[in-house]
Write a protein that holds these residues in place. Sequence first.
Motif, mmCIF file in Angstrom:
data_model
loop_
_atom_site.group_PDB
_atom_site.id
_atom_site.type_symbol
_atom_site.label_atom_id
_atom_site.label_comp_id
_atom_site.label_asym_id
_atom_site.label_seq_id
_atom_site.Cartn_x
_atom_site.Cartn_y
_atom_site.Cartn_z
ATOM 1 N N ASP A 91 0.858 -1.185 0.000
ATOM 2 C CA ASP A 91 0.000 0.000 0.000
ATOM 3 C C ASP A 91 0.897 1.239 0.000
ATOM 4 O O ASP A 91 1.615 1.490 0.962
ATOM 5 N N ARG A 93 -0.129 4.365 -0.063
ATOM 6 C CA ARG A 93 -0.810 5.548 0.450
ATOM 7 C C ARG A 93 -0.164 6.058 1.744
ATOM 8 O O ARG A 93 0.522 5.327 2.456
ATOM 9 N N LYS A 95 -0.179 7.670 5.656
ATOM 10 C CA LYS A 95 -0.858 7.224 6.875
ATOM 11 C C LYS A 95 -2.259 7.834 7.039
ATOM 12 O O LYS A 95 -3.196 7.124 7.413
ATOM 13 N N ILE A 98 -4.625 6.019 4.703
ATOM 14 C CA ILE A 98 -4.901 4.657 5.174
ATOM 15 C C ILE A 98 -5.875 4.681 6.350
ATOM 16 O O ILE A 98 -6.793 3.855 6.439
ATOM 17 N N ASP A 103 -7.401 -0.589 4.002
ATOM 18 C CA ASP A 103 -7.582 -1.759 3.138
ATOM 19 C C ASP A 103 -8.393 -2.835 3.849
ATOM 20 O O ASP A 103 -8.276 -3.017 5.058
ATOM 21 N N GLN A 113 2.886 -1.307 4.320
ATOM 22 C CA GLN A 113 2.488 0.089 4.128
ATOM 23 C C GLN A 113 3.747 0.938 3.943
ATOM 24 O O GLN A 113 4.545 1.096 4.854
ATOM 25 N N ASN A 115 3.863 4.235 2.549
ATOM 26 C CA ASN A 115 3.644 5.652 2.870
ATOM 27 C C ASN A 115 4.324 6.668 1.950
ATOM 28 O O ASN A 115 5.285 7.335 2.330
#
Length: 259
Positions: A91, A93, A95, A98, A103, A113, A115
């Motif tokens: 991912d 994206r 923080k 998210i 997800d 993640q 970030n």
Amino acid sequence: MTITLKKLWLALGVGLVALTASCASSAKTPNLGTHIKLTRTANTRDLGGIKTKNGLHIRQGRLFRSDALTNLTHHDRLDLQKKHDVKAVIDFRSKPEIKQRPDSRISGARLHQLNILSNLSSGRNRMPQYYRQLVTDKQDIRAYRSMFKILLQQKQGAVLYHCTYGKDRTGIATMLILSSLGVPKTTIMKNYLAPNRYLSASKLPQYKKGHWTPVRSAYLNAAYSAIDQRSGSMKQYLNSEMHLSTTDIQKLRTRYLTK
């Protein structure tokens, strides 16, 4: 009778030429992967089948690009788990993104993640600068470097990577991955532009017109230019910024390519 036969042969000849031209045109169209139809995503694609410069193809079911996996249905999750064997989700994206739209978890898949900040400025005139940032900013470079580490570690199953719409941060990720696998730049560009079609066709509320910015070739070309200015070439960039050695590149190609 003779005239009729001549007309028939002429018609058959024209048809054969048209068919041959059509087949040739179709053969020249690079395989952009397979669109995966899920209920809650619009831009999920298996990159399997994409052809490299030396005639190899990306393995089916190993690399997936997507938009966010938010609020997946039970069937969506089961599809990704059982049918597509997703073992790792990356991912990109930030923080806050998210936290706002987390997800849906896929059983058996490890979530990473990484970030990368979204483009906070609006307007297509600012997009080229954002794309240059994605390949030159230290934090973003570290994120894409981590992505390659995950790809090198993933021996089996599929890796699915995504951001919000699956077009900008995911587009850069795909450019880097396909470049490392030896895919031609023209194919990379066509793959990059495909989200415009999938997102525009979606009935999901988050993809209504005006909610997202269509991608343009100028944006990805801005990233390519920044890479050339920084490292001299994509090959050198993958080595110096992504920390991919010749052995790493060979390992990626062995793992993700096939005849």
